[in-house]
Design an enzyme around this catalytic site. Structure first.
Site, short mmCIF file in Angstrom:
data_model
loop_
_atom_site.label_atom_id
_atom_site.label_comp_id
_atom_site.label_asym_id
_atom_site.label_seq_id
_atom_site.Cartn_x
_atom_site.Cartn_y
_atom_site.Cartn_z
N GLY A 10 -2.71 -0.31 10.47
CA GLY A 10 -2.80 0.48 9.25
C GLY A 10 -4.12 0.54 9.27
O GLY A 10 -4.46 1.72 8.84
N ALA A 11 -5.00 -0.26 9.59
CA ALA A 11 -6.50 -0.20 9.37
C ALA A 11 -6.88 0.86 10.38
O ALA A 11 -7.70 1.60 9.91
CB ALA A 11 -7.18 -1.39 9.78
N THR A 13 0.60 -1.76 22.28
CA THR A 13 1.77 -0.77 22.14
C THR A 13 1.33 0.55 22.35
O THR A 13 0.84 1.21 21.23
CB THR A 13 2.60 -1.07 20.92
OG1 THR A 13 2.95 -2.20 20.60
CG2 THR A 13 3.85 -0.30 20.78
N GLY A 58 -6.90 -1.05 18.75
CA GLY A 58 -5.70 -1.25 17.69
C GLY A 58 -5.05 0.23 17.31
O GLY A 58 -5.90 1.03 17.21
N ALA A 59 -3.94 0.03 16.56
CA ALA A 59 -3.36 1.44 16.16
C ALA A 59 -2.34 0.85 14.80
O ALA A 59 -1.17 1.70 14.81
CB ALA A 59 -2.48 1.91 17.30
N LYS A 90 0.81 -1.27 0.12
CA LYS A 90 -0.01 0.13 -0.01
C LYS A 90 1.02 1.39 0.06
O LYS A 90 0.29 2.24 -0.45
CB LYS A 90 -0.91 0.08 1.12
CG LYS A 90 -2.09 -0.87 1.14
CD LYS A 90 -3.17 -0.94 2.25
CE LYS A 90 -4.46 -1.66 1.93
NZ LYS A 90 -5.25 -1.64 3.00
N ASN A 135 -4.21 0.21 22.53
CA ASN A 135 -3.50 -0.54 21.60
C ASN A 135 -2.51 -1.08 22.64
O ASN A 135 -2.22 -0.67 23.63
CB ASN A 135 -2.64 0.09 20.71
CG ASN A 135 -2.29 -0.68 19.64
OD1 ASN A 135 -2.73 -1.45 19.19
ND2 ASN A 135 -0.89 -0.34 19.08
N ASP A 153 -10.44 2.97 1.98
CA ASP A 153 -10.85 2.25 3.33
C ASP A 153 -11.55 3.21 4.29
O ASP A 153 -12.53 2.42 4.85
CB ASP A 153 -9.28 2.05 4.03
CG ASP A 153 -8.76 0.75 3.41
OD1 ASP A 153 -9.55 -0.10 2.88
OD2 ASP A 153 -7.51 0.68 3.70
P1 NAP Z 1 -1.57 -4.17 11.41
O1 NAP Z 1 -1.19 -2.78 10.72
O2 NAP Z 1 -0.51 -5.52 11.61
O3 NAP Z 1 -2.00 -3.97 12.89
C1 NAP Z 1 -2.31 -5.04 13.88
C2 NAP Z 1 -3.03 -4.53 15.20
O4 NAP Z 1 -3.43 -5.55 16.01
C3 NAP Z 1 -2.00 -3.56 16.15
O5 NAP Z 1 -2.84 -2.75 16.72
C4 NAP Z 1 -1.39 -4.63 16.81
O6 NAP Z 1 -0.76 -4.10 18.27
C5 NAP Z 1 -2.48 -5.47 17.22
N1 NAP Z 1 -2.28 -6.98 17.61
C6 NAP Z 1 -1.50 -8.05 17.07
N2 NAP Z 1 -1.31 -9.02 17.45
C7 NAP Z 1 -1.85 -8.60 18.66
C8 NAP Z 1 -1.92 -9.49 20.07
N3 NAP Z 1 -1.53 -10.58 20.14
N4 NAP Z 1 -2.53 -8.89 21.19
C9 NAP Z 1 -2.92 -7.67 21.19
N5 NAP Z 1 -2.90 -6.77 20.04
C10 NAP Z 1 -2.38 -7.47 18.85
O7 NAP Z 1 -2.88 -4.90 10.70
P2 NAP Z 1 -3.89 -4.01 9.91
O8 NAP Z 1 -3.63 -4.02 8.75
O9 NAP Z 1 -4.15 -2.58 10.63
O10 NAP Z 1 -5.29 -5.16 10.18
C11 NAP Z 1 -5.99 -5.22 11.32
C12 NAP Z 1 -7.14 -6.17 11.20
O11 NAP Z 1 -8.16 -5.49 10.48
C13 NAP Z 1 -6.73 -7.51 10.46
O12 NAP Z 1 -7.62 -8.39 11.00
C14 NAP Z 1 -7.55 -7.12 9.09
O13 NAP Z 1 -7.92 -8.32 8.44
C15 NAP Z 1 -8.52 -6.00 9.46
N6 NAP Z 1 -8.84 -5.38 8.34
C16 NAP Z 1 -10.07 -5.48 7.83
C17 NAP Z 1 -10.52 -4.37 6.65
C18 NAP Z 1 -11.98 -4.76 6.09
O14 NAP Z 1 -12.40 -4.00 5.13
N7 NAP Z 1 -12.78 -5.14 6.87
C19 NAP Z 1 -9.64 -3.72 6.01
C20 NAP Z 1 -8.37 -3.45 6.81
C21 NAP Z 1 -8.02 -4.25 8.04
P3 NAP Z 1 0.49 -3.32 18.31
O15 NAP Z 1 0.62 -2.15 17.69
O16 NAP Z 1 0.92 -3.62 19.69
O17 NAP Z 1 1.45 -4.44 17.53
#
Ligand code: NAP
Length: 282
Positions: free
Chosen positions: A130-131, A153, A127-128, A66, A151, A102
């Site tokens: 990309g999404a 972190t 959460g914090a 992205k 979050n 998005d």
């Molecule tokens: P990302 O950038 O990798 O962010 C992951 C997030 O989850 C961070 O806040 C991370 O916290 C947290 N996390 C990961 N493992 C964890 C754990 N074991 N305990 C607590 N927190 C944890 O991922 P993303 O792209 O933002 O996506 C996040 C979710 O949204 C995914 O499930 C994705 O499929 C979904 N999503 C859906 C759509 C849709 O259209 N519906 C669009 C985008 C994303 P830290 O910062 O502490 O690592």
């Protein structure tokens, strides 16, 4: 001439975008194909250059490309500039523009499928990553009254806290557990999960960031996780008597916005949603 569309990512096998985008193209009887391309990081530049071809309408871009596509595009919509990431590329006569659907996809899902207007409401964002950044920006620009970002972190939540403050929205950053989370949840009108909790094959696929006891029955709980369709958090929310909205709606609405940019036609959202749910249940 058959026109080409698709999605790039690495890996990309999991994507259901080809199923619901092709359903939309077929709905209009368009001579067009939408497919998934697995593009390795070192092949992104050459792939994007190839999109200038007259038979390409555009593509979607997903993880991890992205941001990587940005240097190879000619112009950007405000959505891409604000998000600092591109999920949609449009080819017009060899000129490539980058957009991010998005935020609008999230808001349209919230309004049309969730019946929720975030303006003036209190929001808890879990959460914090990309999404969460895209969702936070959309909520900030809509004028929520208060934003809490929880979050694991906390330093990453602080970045979104500052973003809210820059736009005049009161906010706070807290850890993803403990009394501060329980208090923030108890006063939230909207709770949005942007963590990977509950995601199939994710780090904690059976886990929920909140229990039913922490969720007020008056809240709407929107889980961005769409695989599975019914997540542990949505089950906790239903147990608490709260309203629920899954992530599949946002996925389809962000794709619908891309479809409208490429084709200039209204996206057949109901057709796309049905195809997406069918794909998830298969
Ligand atoms: P990302 O950038 O990798 O962010 C992951 C997030 O989850 C961070 O806040 C991370 O916290 C947290 N996390 C990961 N493992 C964890 C754990 N074991 N305990 C607590 N927190 C944890 O991922 P993303 O792209 O933002 O996506 C996040 C979710 O949204 C995914 O499930 C994705 O499929 C979904 N999503 C859906 C759509 C849709 O259209 N519906 C669009 C985008 C994303 P830290 O910062 O502490 O690592």
């Amino acid at each position: 001439m058959t026109t080409r569309l698709g999605i790039i990512g690495f890996p990309i096998g999991h994507s259901i975008s080809p199923l619901f985008q092709q359903a939309a193209l077929d709905h209009y009887g368009m001579d067009a194909t939408y497919r998934a391309w697995e593009v390795k990081p070192d092949a992104v530049a050459a792939f994007v250059e190839g999109l200038r071809s007259p038979d390409v309408l555009g593509i979607n871009v997903t993880v991890p490309h992205k941001e990587a596509v940005i240097p190879y595009l000619d112009e950007f919509g405000n959505s891409a500039t604000g998000a600092g990431a591109v999920n949609t590329i449009v080819n017009r006569d060899g000129q490539l523009s980058g957009h991010n659907t998005d935020g609008t996809g999230f808001l349209r899902a919230l309004r049309e499928a969730g019946g929720f207007d975030p303006r003036g409401r209190r929001v808890l964002l879990l959460g914090a990553g990309g999404a969460a950044r895209g969702v936070a920006l959309a909520l900030i620009l809509e004028g929520v009254s208060h934003l809490t970002i929880a979050n694991r972190t906390v330093s990453r939540a602080e970045i979104l806290h500052k973003l809210a403050n820059v736009h005049g929205i009161t906010a706070q950053a807290i850890p993803l557990d403990g009394p501060a989370l329980t208090l923030a949840a108890s006063t939230a009108d909207l709770i949005v999960n942007c963590t990977t909790f509950g995601m199939s094959h994710g780090p904690d696929e059976k886990g929920s960031p909140l229990s039913s006891a922490q969720i007020p029955p008056t809240a709407l709980v929107n889980d961005l996780v769409y695989n599975p369709l019914e997540t542990p958090l949505l089950r906790e929310a239903a147990r608490a008597g709260a309203s629920t909205l899954g992530g599949i709606q946002m996925l389809v609405y962000q794709g619908a916005a891309s479809f409208e940019m490429w084709t200039g036609r209204d996206a057949p959202v109901a057709v796309m949603l049905e195809a997406a749910i069918r794909a998830m249940e298969a």
